[in-house]
Design an enzyme around this catalytic site. Structure first.
Site, short mmCIF file in Angstrom:
data_model
loop_
_atom_site.label_atom_id
_atom_site.label_comp_id
_atom_site.label_asym_id
_atom_site.label_seq_id
_atom_site.Cartn_x
_atom_site.Cartn_y
_atom_site.Cartn_z
N CYS A 85 4.50 -4.07 -109.76
CA CYS A 85 3.79 -3.78 -108.67
C CYS A 85 2.15 -3.88 -108.81
O CYS A 85 1.94 -5.07 -108.80
CB CYS A 85 4.17 -2.27 -108.16
SG CYS A 85 3.47 -1.91 -106.42
N HIS A 170 9.63 -2.10 -107.58
CA HIS A 170 9.46 -1.08 -108.55
C HIS A 170 10.99 -0.73 -108.95
O HIS A 170 11.78 -0.04 -108.67
CB HIS A 170 9.01 0.20 -107.82
CG HIS A 170 7.37 0.52 -107.62
ND1 HIS A 170 6.95 0.82 -108.93
CD2 HIS A 170 6.80 0.11 -106.90
CE1 HIS A 170 5.40 0.83 -108.41
NE2 HIS A 170 5.61 0.47 -107.30
N GLU A 172 11.75 0.35 -111.59
CA GLU A 172 12.09 1.68 -112.64
C GLU A 172 12.26 2.79 -111.78
O GLU A 172 12.51 3.94 -112.33
CB GLU A 172 10.71 1.59 -113.38
CG GLU A 172 9.46 2.48 -112.58
CD GLU A 172 8.75 1.65 -111.73
OE1 GLU A 172 7.55 1.80 -111.27
OE2 GLU A 172 9.18 0.27 -111.61
#
Length: 231
Positions: A85, A170, A172
């Site tokens: 990001c 994202h 994660e």
């Protein structure tokens, strides 16, 4: 072999950022709060990961300039780098690309299309794959010599130059992170609720398949380390 990665945390102390990356990265992490001016004193790492942030990479702030400069030097030294990001935008800027503000925020689980099939970071993902997005800036010019790896209707979603990658999304995030970020947005209630409604079992399961890119990055870094050790 245990790898040692520098985790450059640009999240301004967000409580979910470091736990998310600790969970996904099979490596020893040296963590640095770059928004507070912390940066590694050297480049003695196997690789680097740059996190997301609520800041914009084009803001005139000393810590941003220092971060971009450090990442540029790390790339010149041949360290594998993964930017996520805001980190994606930092890597793009450090390598000579350009980032601009968007007219609106991209938020929620989105489908992303791979442009190439054989890149080691994304090759094992679905096509299209699903990931959570939350950003209001985007890469509008890739760095010289970079390859576009993935995109959607909002533009560049992943690129690579040499041993450096950036991903706009994202991978994660867990569901709690997605929900917390969404509830914190200053957006109309109807839009926030629409995004929250999309944080469901099917989208999260699809997004979890995208998380394998972290394993692919670690595998790439480990292979590089083994080649260097044998040289």
């Amino acid at each position: 072999m245990t790898l040692r990665l520098a985790l450059l945390d640009a999240s301004h102390g967000s409580e979910h950022t470091r736990p998310n990356f600790r969970r996904e990265l099979d490596a020893a992490l040296a963590e640095f709060a770059v928004t507070a001016g912390e940066l590694p004193a050297d480049f003695d790492f196997d690789g680097v990961v740059v996190t997301g942030s609520s800041s914009s990479v084009y803001w005139d702030e000393p810590w941003i300039d220092a971060l971009v400069e450090w990442v540029a030097t790390a790339a010149d030294r041949g360290l594998p780098i993964l930017g996520v990001c805001y980190g994606h935008q930092v890597v793009a800027t450090a390598l000579g690309g350009r980032v601009e503000a968007m007219a609106d925020v991209e938020l929620g689980y989105r489908e992303i299309h791979r442009v190439v099939d054989d890149d080691p970071l994304l090759a094992g993902l679905d096509d299209p794959f699903v990931a959570f997005e939350t950003h209001s800036d985007r890469v509008v010019e890739l760095p010289p010599g970079a390859t576009l790896l993935a995109e959607n209707d909002r533009g560049v979603q992943a690129f690579r130059r040499g041993d450096c990658w950036g991903v706009q999304f994202h991978p994660e995030y867990d569901r709690e992170s997605a929900e917390r970020v969404t509830r914190g947005k200053d957006l109309p209630d109807e839009r926030v609720q629409s995004v929250l409604d999309g944080i469901d079992d099917d989208n999260y399961a699809a997004a979890c398949r995208t998380k394998r890119l972290f394993d692919d990055f670690i595998e790439y870094v480990r292979a590089r380390r083994e080649v260097e050790a044998d040289a």
